[in-house]
Write an enzyme that holds these catalytic residues in place. Sequence first.
Site, mmCIF file in Angstrom:
data_model
loop_
_atom_site.group_PDB
_atom_site.id
_atom_site.type_symbol
_atom_site.label_atom_id
_atom_site.label_comp_id
_atom_site.label_asym_id
_atom_site.label_seq_id
_atom_site.Cartn_x
_atom_site.Cartn_y
_atom_site.Cartn_z
ATOM 1 N N ILE A 255 18.778 10.133 15.262
ATOM 2 C CA ILE A 255 18.155 9.486 14.113
ATOM 3 C C ILE A 255 19.288 8.945 13.248
ATOM 4 O O ILE A 255 20.407 9.457 13.281
ATOM 5 C CB ILE A 255 17.227 10.432 13.310
ATOM 6 C CG1 ILE A 255 17.938 11.731 12.927
ATOM 7 C CG2 ILE A 255 15.966 10.738 14.083
ATOM 8 C CD1 ILE A 255 17.058 12.686 12.140
ATOM 9 N N ASP A 256 19.014 7.882 12.511
ATOM 10 C CA ASP A 256 20.051 7.192 11.752
ATOM 11 C C ASP A 256 20.674 8.095 10.691
ATOM 12 O O ASP A 256 20.064 9.069 10.242
ATOM 13 C CB ASP A 256 19.476 5.956 11.073
ATOM 14 C CG ASP A 256 18.951 4.936 12.066
ATOM 15 O OD1 ASP A 256 19.463 4.909 13.208
ATOM 16 O OD2 ASP A 256 18.031 4.174 11.708
ATOM 17 N N LYS A 257 21.861 7.723 10.271
ATOM 18 C CA LYS A 257 22.611 8.497 9.275
ATOM 19 C C LYS A 257 21.761 8.834 8.051
ATOM 20 O O LYS A 257 21.715 9.989 7.623
ATOM 21 C CB LYS A 257 23.849 7.701 8.847
ATOM 22 C CG LYS A 257 24.631 8.348 7.704
ATOM 23 C CD LYS A 257 25.739 7.434 7.209
ATOM 24 C CE LYS A 257 26.405 8.018 5.969
ATOM 25 N NZ LYS A 257 27.417 7.101 5.386
ATOM 26 N N ARG B 137 12.370 0.884 11.278
ATOM 27 C CA ARG B 137 12.919 0.038 10.223
ATOM 28 C C ARG B 137 12.729 -1.446 10.560
ATOM 29 O O ARG B 137 12.346 -2.249 9.699
ATOM 30 C CB ARG B 137 14.400 0.367 10.021
ATOM 31 C CG ARG B 137 14.632 1.809 9.573
ATOM 32 C CD ARG B 137 16.091 2.233 9.716
ATOM 33 N NE ARG B 137 16.960 1.496 8.810
ATOM 34 C CZ ARG B 137 18.301 1.581 8.850
ATOM 35 N NH1 ARG B 137 18.886 2.344 9.764
ATOM 36 N NH2 ARG B 137 19.025 0.897 8.000
ATOM 37 N N THR C 101 18.489 8.595 7.710
ATOM 38 C CA THR C 101 17.154 9.107 8.016
ATOM 39 C C THR C 101 17.266 10.615 8.162
ATOM 40 O O THR C 101 18.150 11.108 8.858
ATOM 41 C CB THR C 101 16.617 8.492 9.325
ATOM 42 O OG1 THR C 101 16.515 7.073 9.157
ATOM 43 C CG2 THR C 101 15.250 9.050 9.674
#
Length: 305
Positions: free
Chosen positions: A136-138, A237, A140
Amino acid sequence: MEEQTILVEEKGVDERLDKALCSLLDISRKRARDLLDGEAVRVNGVLEKASYKVKAGDQITVSGAPMEETEVKPEDIPLDIVYEDEDVLVINKPRGMVVHPAPGHYSGTLVNALMFHCKDLSGINGVMRPGIVHRIDKDTSGLLVVCKNDLAHASLSEQLASKTAHRQYKAIVHHPFSHTFGTVNAPIGRDERNRQNMTVTAKNSKEAITHFEVLENFKNYAYIQCTLETGRTHQIRVHMQYIDHPIVGDPKYGPRKTLKTDGQLLHAYALEFIHPRTGEKMRFEAEEPPIFKEVLHKLESGEIE
């Protein structure tokens, strides 16, 4: 000589082998060519040309990997462990933490923390991403599963590929909806105008499907729940931007005028999978982080319209 094996899951699929090596190993095109010319790369045990098209499920073995690859060090960083046994860990990742080392982020990552906490992690994805099945993104927050051995890693990878493992997210987005349920079925690929971004495109893209439910509408915003059917980079996103409901605080895909939240209000709140050893169906949930709850409370109270 240092050797590592990488299981190709999403990154690098359908790319030439030399180009895929650049993204998989975070190395230059020249370094990739040198490795190939030196017969240091094997795909499924076979030497392949630079023009070989990489496929999902390929195992790429590399000898003589870059020095940076061997310098990931354990770090005593606190972890919010939701569940742990001999095969898997379920981690509630905080906002702001990068999942695995990459250029510019060789310390302070989830992998650094995992290496300190757990001496046994699956090695399928190499020394830069031990145990990591999905990311998962930084900015998120939320749940992800980490594998302690290759048996668990292979099982979870298959479940994600066959869509029998389920991931659900909550988000606060711009603009209210006129309907309660929806599905975005739009392919995602690299944005040719900005290679750091992903976008909905028919060119060099992969299938991407996001289901969403509107939990609450506000004057200028909405609180939604998303379920991933596929797991493309930045999928939620990009899809929310595509349907003109960009995620609040998203610095990459959101509007310039958005709430100041130091990152997108996107939280991986639920995770379901079949335990790789016992066959038991497991579900985990995690509450949204404080900044998410704070914005939601202000919307509900009318402090933010």
